[in-house]
Scaffold this motif. Structure first.
Motif, PDB file in Angstrom:
ATOM      1  N   ASP A  13      12.628  -3.386  -8.605  1.00 45.48           N
ATOM      2  CA  ASP A  13      12.949  -3.235  -7.378  1.00 45.48           C
ATOM      3  C   ASP A  13      13.774  -1.813  -7.102  1.00 45.48           C
ATOM      4  OD1 ASP A  13      14.583  -3.712  -4.778  1.00 45.48           O
ATOM      5  OD2 ASP A  13      14.099  -5.574  -4.600  1.00 45.48           O
ATOM      6  N   HIS A  14      13.124  -0.927  -6.220  1.00 49.81           N
ATOM      7  CA  HIS A  14      13.676   0.279  -6.109  1.00 49.81           C
ATOM      8  C   HIS A  14      15.200   0.321  -5.651  1.00 49.81           C
ATOM      9  CE1 HIS A  14      12.587  -0.239  -1.888  1.00 49.81           C
ATOM     10  NE2 HIS A  14      13.428   0.495  -1.457  1.00 49.81           N
ATOM     11  N   ARG A  15      15.592  -0.705  -4.741  1.00 55.74           N
ATOM     12  CA  ARG A  15      16.831  -1.035  -4.342  1.00 55.74           C
ATOM     13  C   ARG A  15      17.977  -1.147  -5.529  1.00 55.74           C
ATOM     14  NH1 ARG A  15      15.845  -5.576  -0.550  1.00 55.74           N
ATOM     15  NH2 ARG A  15      14.993  -6.252  -2.273  1.00 55.74           N
ATOM     16  N   ARG A  16      17.428  -1.820  -6.397  1.00 53.36           N
ATOM     17  CA  ARG A  16      18.555  -2.099  -7.588  1.00 53.36           C
ATOM     18  C   ARG A  16      18.443  -0.849  -8.468  1.00 53.36           C
ATOM     19  NH1 ARG A  16      17.607  -3.881 -12.667  1.00 53.36           N
ATOM     20  NH2 ARG A  16      15.405  -4.414 -12.363  1.00 53.36           N
ATOM     21  N   LEU A  17      17.317  -0.604  -8.923  1.00 52.48           N
ATOM     22  CA  LEU A  17      17.222   0.714  -9.742  1.00 52.48           C
ATOM     23  C   LEU A  17      17.886   1.983  -9.161  1.00 52.48           C
ATOM     24  CD1 LEU A  17      13.397   0.292 -11.104  1.00 52.48           C
ATOM     25  CD2 LEU A  17      15.722   0.350 -12.154  1.00 52.48           C
ATOM     26  N   GLY A  18      17.559   2.120  -7.768  1.00 50.98           N
ATOM     27  CA  GLY A  18      18.386   3.236  -7.001  1.00 50.98           C
ATOM     28  C   GLY A  18      19.830   3.353  -7.360  1.00 50.98           C
ATOM     29  N   GLU A  33      13.349  -0.015  13.814  1.00 55.02           N
ATOM     30  CA  GLU A  33      12.749  -1.193  13.084  1.00 55.02           C
ATOM     31  C   GLU A  33      13.891  -2.461  13.426  1.00 55.02           C
ATOM     32  OE1 GLU A  33       9.945  -1.521  11.822  1.00 55.02           O
ATOM     33  OE2 GLU A  33       9.342   0.310  11.251  1.00 55.02           O
ATOM     34  N   LYS A  34      13.246  -3.615  13.441  1.00 54.53           N
ATOM     35  CA  LYS A  34      14.129  -4.659  13.527  1.00 54.53           C
ATOM     36  C   LYS A  34      15.073  -4.829  12.359  1.00 54.53           C
ATOM     37  CE  LYS A  34      11.895  -7.298  17.207  1.00 54.53           C
ATOM     38  NZ  LYS A  34      11.260  -8.633  17.762  1.00 54.53           N
ATOM     39  N   SER A  35      16.259  -5.259  12.366  1.00 53.52           N
ATOM     40  CA  SER A  35      17.158  -5.327  11.099  1.00 53.52           C
ATOM     41  C   SER A  35      16.630  -6.184  10.135  1.00 53.52           C
ATOM     42  CB  SER A  35      18.442  -5.797  11.628  1.00 53.52           C
ATOM     43  OG  SER A  35      18.654  -7.015  12.327  1.00 53.52           O
ATOM     44  N   GLY A  36      15.859  -7.336  10.786  1.00 56.81           N
ATOM     45  CA  GLY A  36      15.370  -8.270   9.793  1.00 56.81           C
ATOM     46  C   GLY A  36      14.029  -7.921   8.674  1.00 56.81           C
ATOM     47  N   VAL A  37      13.458  -6.740   9.274  1.00 60.61           N
ATOM     48  CA  VAL A  37      12.280  -6.013   8.587  1.00 60.61           C
ATOM     49  C   VAL A  37      12.595  -4.658   7.783  1.00 60.61           C
ATOM     50  CG1 VAL A  37      10.428  -7.116   9.938  1.00 60.61           C
ATOM     51  CG2 VAL A  37      11.305  -4.700  10.500  1.00 60.61           C
ATOM     52  N   VAL A  38      13.820  -4.217   8.047  1.00 65.58           N
ATOM     53  CA  VAL A  38      14.280  -3.158   7.348  1.00 65.58           C
ATOM     54  C   VAL A  38      14.383  -3.492   5.654  1.00 65.58           C
ATOM     55  CG1 VAL A  38      16.297  -1.828   6.568  1.00 65.58           C
ATOM     56  CG2 VAL A  38      15.468  -1.944   9.074  1.00 65.58           C
ATOM     57  N   HIS A  39      13.856  -2.446   4.871  1.00 66.59           N
ATOM     58  CA  HIS A  39      13.796  -3.077   3.526  1.00 66.59           C
ATOM     59  C   HIS A  39      13.837  -1.766   2.673  1.00 66.59           C
ATOM     60  CE1 HIS A  39      12.699  -5.553  -0.158  1.00 66.59           C
ATOM     61  NE2 HIS A  39      11.955  -4.543  -0.602  1.00 66.59           N
ATOM     62  N   GLY A  40      15.273  -1.324   2.292  1.00 63.89           N
ATOM     63  CA  GLY A  40      15.491  -0.170   1.106  1.00 63.89           C
ATOM     64  C   GLY A  40      14.476   1.200   1.853  1.00 63.89           C
ATOM     65  N   LEU A  41      14.148   1.636   1.070  1.00 66.64           N
ATOM     66  CA  LEU A  41      13.222   3.130   1.418  1.00 66.64           C
ATOM     67  C   LEU A  41      11.927   2.769   1.831  1.00 66.64           C
ATOM     68  CD1 LEU A  41      14.175   5.339  -1.796  1.00 66.64           C
ATOM     69  CD2 LEU A  41      15.237   5.292   0.609  1.00 66.64           C
ATOM     70  N   THR A  42      11.547   1.543   1.732  1.00 62.20           N
ATOM     71  CA  THR A  42      10.129   1.167   2.198  1.00 62.20           C
ATOM     72  C   THR A  42       9.759   0.784   3.445  1.00 62.20           C
ATOM     73  OG1 THR A  42      10.111  -0.981   1.036  1.00 62.20           O
ATOM     74  CG2 THR A  42       9.387   0.699  -0.306  1.00 62.20           C
ATOM     75  N   ARG A  43      10.937   0.403   4.122  1.00 64.28           N
ATOM     76  CA  ARG A  43      10.824   0.241   5.625  1.00 64.28           C
ATOM     77  C   ARG A  43      12.091   0.581   6.101  1.00 64.28           C
ATOM     78  NH1 ARG A  43       7.324  -3.791   8.431  1.00 64.28           N
ATOM     79  NH2 ARG A  43       7.520  -3.044  10.571  1.00 64.28           N
TER      80      ARG A  43
END
Length: 661
Positions: free
Chosen positions: A261-266, A385-395
Motif C-alpha cells: 500500500d503506497h500510503r503506508r510505504l510513503g 473528488e468526493k471525500s469517500g473516493v479519495v485514495h492516497g495518490l491514486t485518487r
C-alpha cells in the motif's frame, strides 16, 4: 402438457435445439452441472427457476464468469443482511450490490459495528449457508411492496426511484430495475417457511449452499446513496468465491497488497504525506519523494524532447467562460471546484489543460509546415473528488498531469497515433511496467452525451483501432466509454502482483478545434481545421508515483531510488574512506550517503534494508588495504573485495540501464 422448443446456446458456435415439457426450468436444462448458477435468456439474466418458453435461447451462466461471480456475491450480500437483521433486529436495510472481488451492504444502526459484531455476523452467515435456504423470486406491485416494506425507509425510497437515472447511478440498480418490482424470499429448505426477504431485482443463486466460500472483511461509514446530504449508514464489506482455495488465494493477495500500500510505504520511507491541514486528496512530497519525482519527470522530459515535443506552461486558474467554450463545464461541472468570484467575473481552478493549449495554438497564425505540433506540459489540475473516493495518490484532488496535445492534419493522424501509442508503451516499459492490454472506448449512438458528426467519430474510431491492432496486444471494447468529444484508447497495465491499472489515454478530438476556431494554412493556401490528439502518459505524476511504489513495494530500481547507495563503515576509522568513495560517486551524479552514526554496523545494515536502499557499500580494514569495498544487496546477498572503480561502475551501469538490483 404441451411441449416447447428451446435452443441451448453454449457459445457463439455450439447451439443445441431441444424439445421439453412446458414448465421445464432452466435448472432442468442444465441438471447436474453445479458450476451453472443462472441463465441468460434473450440477453437477460434469469434465475435457474425460470420456466423456459417457446423459442427461448438459453445460455448457461457459470459461477466463474463475471456475471456468475456477481450473482454469487450479491447472494452473499443477502445472506449477510439476513444475518445482521437476525442479530440486530432494529437494523434498517440500505443497498447490497456486488463489487469487484466482493460485496457490501449498508445498514442504519444505532452504533457502528465492532470487529466482534462482524465475527458474530459471519458465524450466523455460516449457519444460514449450511441450511441451504432457497432464494425465491416474486413480483409485486409498488403498492404491495410499500405495504410489505413499511418498516424499511430506505427501501421505500428506492421504490420511488424505480427505473430512474438516479437509481442506476448510485448502485441501487441491484435492488430495483426499470421493469416489474420483485422481492426475493429466503425460504427454509425443508418446510418452505419464510426466513427473510428483501427488495431485489436479482437474479440469485438457487440456494445458500451455492455460496461455498466467503469472509467479512471490514466495516465503515458510508453516506446513503453516496451523498453527504444524506444519513451516514454503516457498511459491511465481504468477499465471496467459488471455492475455498480461491478465497484463500484472494486473502493471501490482499495481505501482499497491504504490504505494498503506497500510503503506508510513503510514510515508512518518508516519501510523502497528507496533512489534515491541507484537506483530503492533497499530498505534500518530502525530500526523498521529491528526488523520486524529479527522476521520473527528468527522464520523461528527456524522452519527450527527443520525440519532438515542445514544452509549455499554463496558469492554475482561468475565467469560467474558457471551460464553457471547450465544452467541459456543461459535461464535467460536478468534477470541478465551485467558481471563485472576483472583479465581477467567475473564475475556475483548472481541471484540465487542453483549453489552455488550444489558446497557445490560436495565439498566432499556423502553417501546415508546423504540423504535427506537439505541446507538452507538467500541468497541475484540481478536481472535486468526493471525500469517500479519495485514495492516497491514486485518487486525489490536486495532481500534475504529464499532458500532451498534438495538433495534426487529417492525413497525418493515422501515423501520429501509431507513433504516439508506441512512444507511450515504450516509456511505460522503461519505468518497469511490461504487461499491457488496450481498451478502445467508443460512443453510444443512443446517448446525447456525445458531440460531433457521425463521420468524424467513425474516422477517429477506425484510426485508433488500427493503431491499437498494430501493437499486437489484447484489445478490449468499451462501448459508450468515450469522452464526450471523441473516442479513446486506454492502456491498462498489470503490476507485479497482477493488478490492472489504467495508465495512459489517447483521445482523438475533432470537436474542440471547432469550438475554438483553430485553423492552419494548408499547402494550397486554404484555411483548414487541425485534428487534436489528447494524451496523458502517466495519467498524473502523483498517481503514477503511487502505482510505482506498489509495483516495486517501495524497492525502486537504482535509477529511481531516493538514495542509490549508502556507505556502511565497519568502524569509525573507515568513515573517511567511504566519504572519499561517496564524493567520487556524487561527482558522477549518484545519490550516495554515508552512515556515520554511532549505531553498530548490523543496525546500519538493518536501517538501510528498511529504507530499501539498492546498494549497501561496506568497508573495513581489508577493503581499505586493497582499495576495495564490499557490496550488500537488498536481497541479502553480498559480494566482497570489489575494486573501487569497478564498484562505482556497477552502480552507474545499473542507474544508466534502469535495471533492478
Amino acid at each position: 402438457m404441451s411441449d416447447v422448443r428451446v435452443i441451448i446456446k453454449r457459445d457463439s458456435v455450439e447451439r443445441e435445439e431441444r424439445v421439453v415439457t412446458a414448465g421445464t426450468t432452466a435448472a432442468d436444462l442444465f441438471d447436474g452441472d453445479r458450476t451453472i448458477v443462472a441463465a441468460r435468456v434473450a440477453g437477460q439474466l434469469k434465475d435457474l427457476a425460470y420456466p423456459v418458453a417457446e423459442g427461448d435461447e438459453v445460455e448457461p451462466v457459470e459461477i466463474t464468469s463475471e456475471d456468475g461471480l456477481n450473482i454469487l456475491r450479491h447472494s452473499a450480500a443477502h445472506v449477510m443482511a439476513q444475518a445482521v437483521q437476525d442479530l440486530f433486529p432494529e437494523a434498517k436495510l440500505g443497498i447490497g450490490p456486488p463489487i469487484k472481488d466482493g460485496f457490501y451492504y449498508d445498514f442504519d444502526v444505532e452504533k457502528p459495528f465492532t470487529p466482534e459484531d462482524l465475527k458474530a455476523v459471519e458465524k450466523r452467515m455460516q449457519e444460514i449457508q449450511k441450511r441451504g435456504q432457497r432464494f425465491s423470486r416474486r413480483a409485486v406491485t409498488d403498492e404491495a411492496a410499500r405495504e410489505e416494506l413499511a418498516a424499511e425507509p430506505y427501501k421505500l425510497e428506492l421504490i420511488g426511484l424505480k427505473g430512474s437515472a438516479a437509481e442506476a447511478a448510485d448502485g441501487a440498480s441491484a435492488e430495483v430495475g426499470a421493469g416489474e418490482l420483485t422481492i426475493y424470499d429466503n425460504l427454509d429448505a425443508k418446510t418452505g417457511e419464510l426466513c427473510w426477504s428483501d427488495l431485489c431485482r436479482g437474479p440469485h443463486l438457487p440456494t445458500t449452499r451455492n455460496i461455498p466460500a466467503f469472509k467479512l472483511m471490514r466495516s465503515g461509514g458510508a453516506y446513503w446513496r453516496g451523498s453527504e446530504k444524506n444519513p451516514m449508514l454503516q457498511r459491511i464489506y465481504g468477499t465471496a468465491w467459488p471455492t475455498k482455495d480461491e478465497l484463500k488465494a484472494h486473502l493471501d493477495f490482499l495481505v501482499e497488497a497491504e504490504k505494498r500500500d503506497h500510503r503506508r510505504l510513503g510514510a515508512e520511507l518518508d516519501l510523502f504525506s497528507f496533512p489534515d491541514e491541507l484537506g483530503p486528496g492533497l499530498a505534500v512530497f518530502h525530500p526523498k519523494g521529491g528526488v523520486v519525482r524529479k527522476a521520473m519527470e527528468n527522464y520523461s522530459r528527456r524522452r519527450h524532447e527527443e520525440a519532438g515535443y515542445e514544452f509549455v506552461n499554463t496558469p492554475h486558474i482561468s475565467k469560467e467562460h474558457l471551460f464553457e467554450t471547450s465544452g467541459h463545464l456543461p459535461h464535467y461541472a460536478d468534477g470541478m471546484f465551485p467558481p471563485i468570484e472576483f472583479d465581477g467575473q467567475n473564475y475556475r481552478l483548472k481541471a484540465m489543460n487542453c483549453p489552455m493549449h488550444n489558446l497557445i495554438f490560436k495565439s498566432r497564425g499556423r502553417s501546415y509546415r508546423e504540423l504535427p505540433l506537439r505541446l507538452f506540459e507538467f500541468g497541475t489540475v484540481y478536481r472535486y473528488e468526493k471525500s469517500g473516493v479519495v485514495h492516497g495518490l491514486t485518487r486525489s484532488r490536486g495532481f500534475t498531469q504529464d499532458d500532451a496535445h498534438i495538433y495534426c492534419t487529417t492525413e497525418q493522424m493515422p501515423q501520429e497515433l501509431d507513433t504516439l501509442l508506441t512512444f507511450v508503451l515504450d516509456l511505460l516499459r522503461d519505468y518497469g511496467l511490461v504487461d499491457f492490454e488496450l481498451e478502445l472506448s467508443t460512443r453510444d449512438p443512443e446517448s446525447d452525451k456525445f458531440i460531433g458528426s457521425d463521420e468524424d467519430w467513425a474516422e477517429a474510431t477506425e484510426a485508433l483501432r488500427q493503431a491499437a491492432e498494430k501493437q499486437g496486444l489484447p484489445l478490449v471494447p468499451d462501448p459508450g466509454g468515450a469522452a464526450y468529444y471523441g473516442p479513446k484508447i486506454s492502456v491498462q497495465a498489470r503490476d507485479a502482483i497482477g493488478r490492472s491499472w489504467q495508465m495512459s489515454t489517447i483521445q482523438v478530438d475533432f470537436n474542440q478545434p471547432k469550438r475554438f476556431g483553430l485553423e492552419y494554412t494548408s499547402a494550397d493556401g486554404s484555411r483548414q481545421q487541425p485534428v487534436m490528439l489528447h494524451r496523458a502518459l502517466f495519467g498524473s505524476i502523483e498517481r503514477f508515483f503511487g502505482v510505482l511504489v506498489e509495483h516495486y513495494a517501495g524497492a525502486f530500481p537504482a535509477w529511481l531510488a531516493p538514495v542509490q547507495a549508502v556507505g556502511i563503515p565497519i568502524g569509525d576509522a573507515h568513515v573517511p574512506y567511504l566519504e572519499e568513495f561517496a564524493a567520487a560517486a556524487k561527482a558522477k551524479g549518484l545519490r550516495f550517503e554515508v552512515d556515520a552514526s554511532a549505531d553498530r554496523m548490523q543496525k546500519k545494515i538493518r536501517n538501510a534494508q528498511k529504507s530499501k536502499v539498492p546498494y549497501m557499500v561496506i568497508a573495513g580494514d581489508e577493503d581499505m588495504a586493497a582499495g576495495a569495498v564490499s557490496f550488500r544487496y537488498r536481497d541479502g546477498s553480498q559480494k566482497n573485495g570489489i575494486p573501487r572503480d569497478q564498484a562505482l561502475a556497477e552502480i552507474l551501469d545499473a542507474v544508466e540501464r534502469r535495471i533492478q538490483v
